[in-house]
Design a protein around this motif. Structure first.
Motif, short mmCIF file in Angstrom:
data_model
loop_
_atom_site.label_atom_id
_atom_site.label_comp_id
_atom_site.label_asym_id
_atom_site.label_seq_id
_atom_site.Cartn_x
_atom_site.Cartn_y
_atom_site.Cartn_z
N ARG A 1 -5.17 -2.71 3.88
CA ARG A 1 -4.70 -1.37 3.49
C ARG A 1 -4.44 -1.28 2.00
O ARG A 1 -3.35 -1.00 1.55
N LYS A 2 -5.45 -1.48 1.23
CA LYS A 2 -5.35 -1.34 -0.22
C LYS A 2 -5.84 0.05 -0.60
O LYS A 2 -6.66 0.64 0.11
N ALA B 1 0.84 -1.21 0.00
CA ALA B 1 0.00 0.00 0.00
C ALA B 1 0.86 1.24 0.00
O ALA B 1 1.96 1.28 0.58
N LEU C 1 -6.47 0.46 10.29
CA LEU C 1 -6.84 -0.63 9.38
C LEU C 1 -5.76 -1.72 9.42
O LEU C 1 -4.57 -1.41 9.41
N LEU D 1 -8.81 2.22 1.31
CA LEU D 1 -8.50 3.50 1.97
C LEU D 1 -9.34 4.63 1.38
O LEU D 1 -9.86 5.48 2.11
N ASN E 1 -12.03 6.75 3.52
CA ASN E 1 -11.87 8.20 3.57
C ASN E 1 -13.11 8.91 3.04
O ASN E 1 -13.49 9.96 3.55
N ALA F 1 -5.69 4.84 8.08
CA ALA F 1 -4.69 3.87 7.61
C ALA F 1 -4.03 3.16 8.78
O ALA F 1 -3.74 1.96 8.68
N VAL G 1 -0.07 7.23 3.11
CA VAL G 1 -1.19 8.16 3.08
C VAL G 1 -0.66 9.58 2.91
O VAL G 1 0.27 10.00 3.61
N ARG H 1 -3.12 -4.44 8.21
CA ARG H 1 -2.19 -4.33 7.07
C ARG H 1 -2.73 -5.01 5.82
O ARG H 1 -2.53 -4.53 4.71
N THR I 1 -4.45 9.49 7.97
CA THR I 1 -3.40 8.73 8.66
C THR I 1 -4.00 7.84 9.73
O THR I 1 -3.58 6.69 9.93
#
Length: 180
Positions: free
Chosen positions: A39-40, A2, A34, A44, A48, A31, A5, A36, A28
């Motif tokens: 975390r694509k 990923a 979330l 994200l 967001n 991310a 951010v 790991r 941030t």
């Protein structure tokens, strides 16, 4: 893997001015919370976008907190008082000035007969001289504590100006507004 951010530039400039206790970057935080494996970039972006209303609410809160801090910095001291009036009524040119009065009302204590102090020589204003002079009640009531000197363009805002002055001045201190 990923991508890191990136915080938008408008948020960075906003976060610099915010006290540390209120400072956080929502992208941030999302991310970081979330796992790991999730975390694509698409996930994200989705999270967001879900938190966009919260981000706008955070921005409103930060602006409110800044105005409240500014408002709480005002008080009855001459320079802070002057800054408060200028911020509200003349923010660009800051032409409002506060001039303190030179007339000071000195309290006079007249002793009782039984008190062991020497009598004071009291005279009226007509008799004058080096002795203590008592002001009349009308003279005491007309003493002005300060003068607010404003540009003539603010004469239309006099009720609002008086309300702001009454909010910040000390109790029982009289003032006069002078338009220049």
């Amino acid at each position: 893997m990923a991508r890191p951010v990136v915080i938008p530039p408008h948020l960075v400039s906003l976060l610099v001015k915010v006290p540390v206790r209120y400072r956080f970057a929502l992208p941030t935080l999302v991310a970081g919370l979330l796992p790991r494996t999730l975390r694509k970039p698409r996930m994200l972006a989705y999270l967001n976008s879900l938190l966009a209303p919260l981000a706008s609410l955070y921005q409103v809160f930060i602006e409110f907190q800044a105005t409240v801090r500014r408002e709480l910095s005002y008080n009855g001291q001459t320079l802070a008082f002057q800054r408060a009036l200028n911020d509200r009524f003349d923010p660009v040119l800051a032409r409002i000035r506060i001039i303190n009065s030179d007339a000071v009302s000195v309290p006079v204590y007249i002793n009782f007969v039984r008190e062991p102090e020497s009598p004071k020589n009291i005279k009226s204003a007509r008799e004058a001289g080096p002795h203590l002079v008592l002001n009349s009640v009308a003279e005491e009531a007309s003493l002005i504590g300060f003068v607010v000197r404003c540009p003539a363009t603010l004469s239309g805002q006099e009720p609002a100006l008086k309300a702001r002055i009454d909010q910040l001045k000390l109790a029982l201190v009289k003032y006069r507004i002078q338009y220049v």
